[in-house]
Structures are given as structure tokens and as C-alpha cells.
Design an enzyme around this catalytic site. Structure first.
Site, short mmCIF file in Angstrom:
data_model
loop_
_atom_site.label_atom_id
_atom_site.label_comp_id
_atom_site.label_asym_id
_atom_site.label_seq_id
_atom_site.Cartn_x
_atom_site.Cartn_y
_atom_site.Cartn_z
N THR A 1 -2.19 -4.96 5.90
CA THR A 1 -3.44 -4.78 6.62
C THR A 1 -3.83 -3.31 6.51
O THR A 1 -3.13 -2.44 7.03
CB THR A 1 -3.29 -5.18 8.09
N LYS B 1 -9.34 -9.81 7.26
CA LYS B 1 -8.06 -9.67 7.96
C LYS B 1 -8.20 -8.77 9.19
O LYS B 1 -7.64 -9.06 10.25
CB LYS B 1 -7.00 -9.09 7.02
N LYS C 1 -1.78 0.25 15.16
CA LYS C 1 -2.35 0.50 13.83
C LYS C 1 -3.54 -0.40 13.54
O LYS C 1 -4.62 0.07 13.16
CB LYS C 1 -1.28 0.29 12.75
#
Length: 285
Positions: free
Chosen positions: A85, A161, A229
Site C-alpha cells: 500500500t 487500495k 501509515k
């Protein structure tokens, strides 16, 4: 997830080379079939499709362009499948860098967790050229139940995503808040879990992550810092177009608080630990 994906490829009969920063892990895996490689460079020299399953863009950079990176050993026409990702703009730029070396690229983030990966049942959100799909399509199909082809522009898979991670992070944060309120109000947590999982307020994240809370088990399947993150990437993407994301911003702050409180490497369900005045279920022995 990488181990499960590699096992799925092995079951499908692919001649498999594997590398892990923990050499003993790669060697143990290869004992059941496959070749353990000492470095990404050694792996690249033997493969025409490389599937990268690491945490972030920095680790991807290292395995490609580091001292023992595979970008220099992959043969022209080989495909690099990036499953992390990452920032979509970074992914698009990576495609250009690899193209300069004669390498094909698939932007291919994944979802589903370790259990689904082991069964070959993950979801892949992919984008790339027809040539990359022609060479790597069978590899993708062996690892995933769903391979979504989202266009020929690398970065498109990463955008989808990141939107998925927006929902996942917000749902975990909301699930933790709901369970925390129940605990504060003296509701039996097992009874609350039973009711919610059979009611309209349920979500996959509530059902999955609050089971970890009930078990008192915060062994990281996906850690708090993963959502620090990932929700950071969500906010970065939206900030570029000045798009407001109030729920994502709040959820990000919750995970940041959990991380700085010492729960960074615990399961992301540990975000519930930021709530004051509650007694969490203890781990069953």
C-alpha cells in the site's frame, strides 16, 4: 501474507524462488518446494515475474534499487508486481523508472489477510500494461480469488487500495469506540459482540477485530502502525486536491495516539486501549 501467496503459487505448480530478510524463514519455506535466494538480486536473476510483498515504498525501493536489489538482475521484459500500500503517485513514477530499464510493472495492492492469502483467496487491485498482464496474469490468478483490472495506468490500483484502507481504518476505529462505550456502560462485552454481529450495526471489521479484544489477544495480524501509515496515505492523497476527510482524520489521530502510547506493534484492534476508564478483557490462558 507473502508466505501464503508463495504457498498458493507452489500449489499451482510454479517454479518458485523466495527471499525473506529472515533467511531461515525462506529456507524453511523452500524445504517443501522452491528455492531460497540469499538476496533480491539473486532472486531476480532466476525469475521473469517478481512479486513483492513488503510494508511500504521505502522497503520496495530497497529490494529493487538497494545494494542487493533485483532491478539490476531482472532480464528485460520481466514483470515486477508491487503488492504494498503506497502513494499512487510514487507507484506511477516507479512504473516509469522500471520502463527505462526495459521492465514491466503491475501496480497490485492486496487485501484479505494472512488466512485468505494461504488459501489463494486474496483480492488484488491491479493496473498496468497489457504486456504485463499477459506475462503475469496466471501468477495473479494463482494467488487471488479476485483480480481486479483497473486500467493501464499504474497508480489506479493503489488509489482503490487507499480508499479501501480509508474504510478499514475508520471501521476499526468505530468498532473500538463502540466496544469501549459498551465496556464503560457495564454491558457484557461477549453479549454486545453477539448482538452487534447479528444486527445492522455490524461490519466485517467489528466482527473480526472485536473478537481479538474479547480474547484479550493483540498479537499483530495487522499492526496499529500499519494504519498510522495507511491513513496517512489516505490523507496525503486527499490533501493534494484539497478534499476534506473528517472521519479519516479522526481515525488517523486515534491510531497515532495508540502508537505513541506504546501499542504501535500490537494488533490494530489495540486502538481500543486509548479509551480511558474501561477494563478490557484479559487474555485467555
Amino acid at each position: 501474507m507473502g508466505a501464503g501467496m508463495a504457498a498458493s503459487l507452489r500449489r499451482a505448480g510454479f517454479a518458485l524462488c523466495v527471499h525473506d530478510v529472515r533467511a531461515e524463514v525462506a529456507q524453511a519455506f523452500a524445504q517443501a518446494g522452491g528455492t531460497a535466494c540469499a538476496s533480491p538480486a539473486a532472486l531476480g536473476a532466476q525469475c521473469d515475474v517478481v512479486v513483492s510483498v513488503v510494508v511500504n515504498a521505502q522497503q520496495t525501493e530497497e529490494l529493487l534499487f538497494g545494494a542487493d536489489g533485483c532491478a539490476g538482475t531482472l532480464r528485460p521484459g520481466s514483470v515486477f508486481v508491487m503488492c504494498s500500500t503506497v502513494d499512487p503517485a510514487w507507484s506511477a513514477a516507479l512504473a516509469d523508472r522500471l520502463d527505462e530499464r526495459g521492465l514491466l510493472y503491475l501496480d497490485a495492492p492486496i487485501s484479505g489477510g494472512a488466512a485468505r492469502a494461504a488459501q489463494g483467496q486474496i483480492t488484488m487491485m491491479t493496473a498496468g500494461s497489457a504486456a504485463a498482464y499477459a506475462k503475469a496474469g496466471a501468477v495473479l490468478d494463482a494467488m487471488a480469488a479476485q483480480v481486479y483490472r483497473l486500467g493501464d495506468a499504474p497508480g489506479a490500483g493503489s488509489k482503490v487500495k487507499i480508499i479501501n484502507q480509508l474504510l478499514a481504518g475508520v471501521h476499526i476505529a468505530a468498532a473500538a469506540e463502540a466496544m469501549a462505550l459498551g465496556l464503560r456502560e457495564g454491558v457484557d462485552p461477549a453479549a454486545l459482540y453477539e448482538v452487534i454481529t447479528h444486527s445492522a450495526g455490524n461490519s466485517w471489521m467489528f466482527e473480526n477485530r472485536m473478537a481479538h479484544v474479547l480474547a484479550g489477544d493483540y498479537t499483530p495480524l495487522s499492526a496499529v502502525d500499519i494504519f498510522v501509515k495507511d491513513l496517512g496515505l489516505v490523507l496525503d492523497m486527499a490533501r493534494a486536491s484539497k478534499f476534506p476527510l473528517p472521519l479519516s482524520s479522526t481515525a488517523h489521530q486515534m491510531f497515532m495516539q495508540a502508537s505513541t502510547a506504546g501499542f504501535a506493534r500490537e494488533d490494530d484492534a489495540a486502538v481500543i486501549k486509548i479509551f480511558p476508564g474501561i477494563t478490557l478483557p484479559e487474555k485467555k490462558t
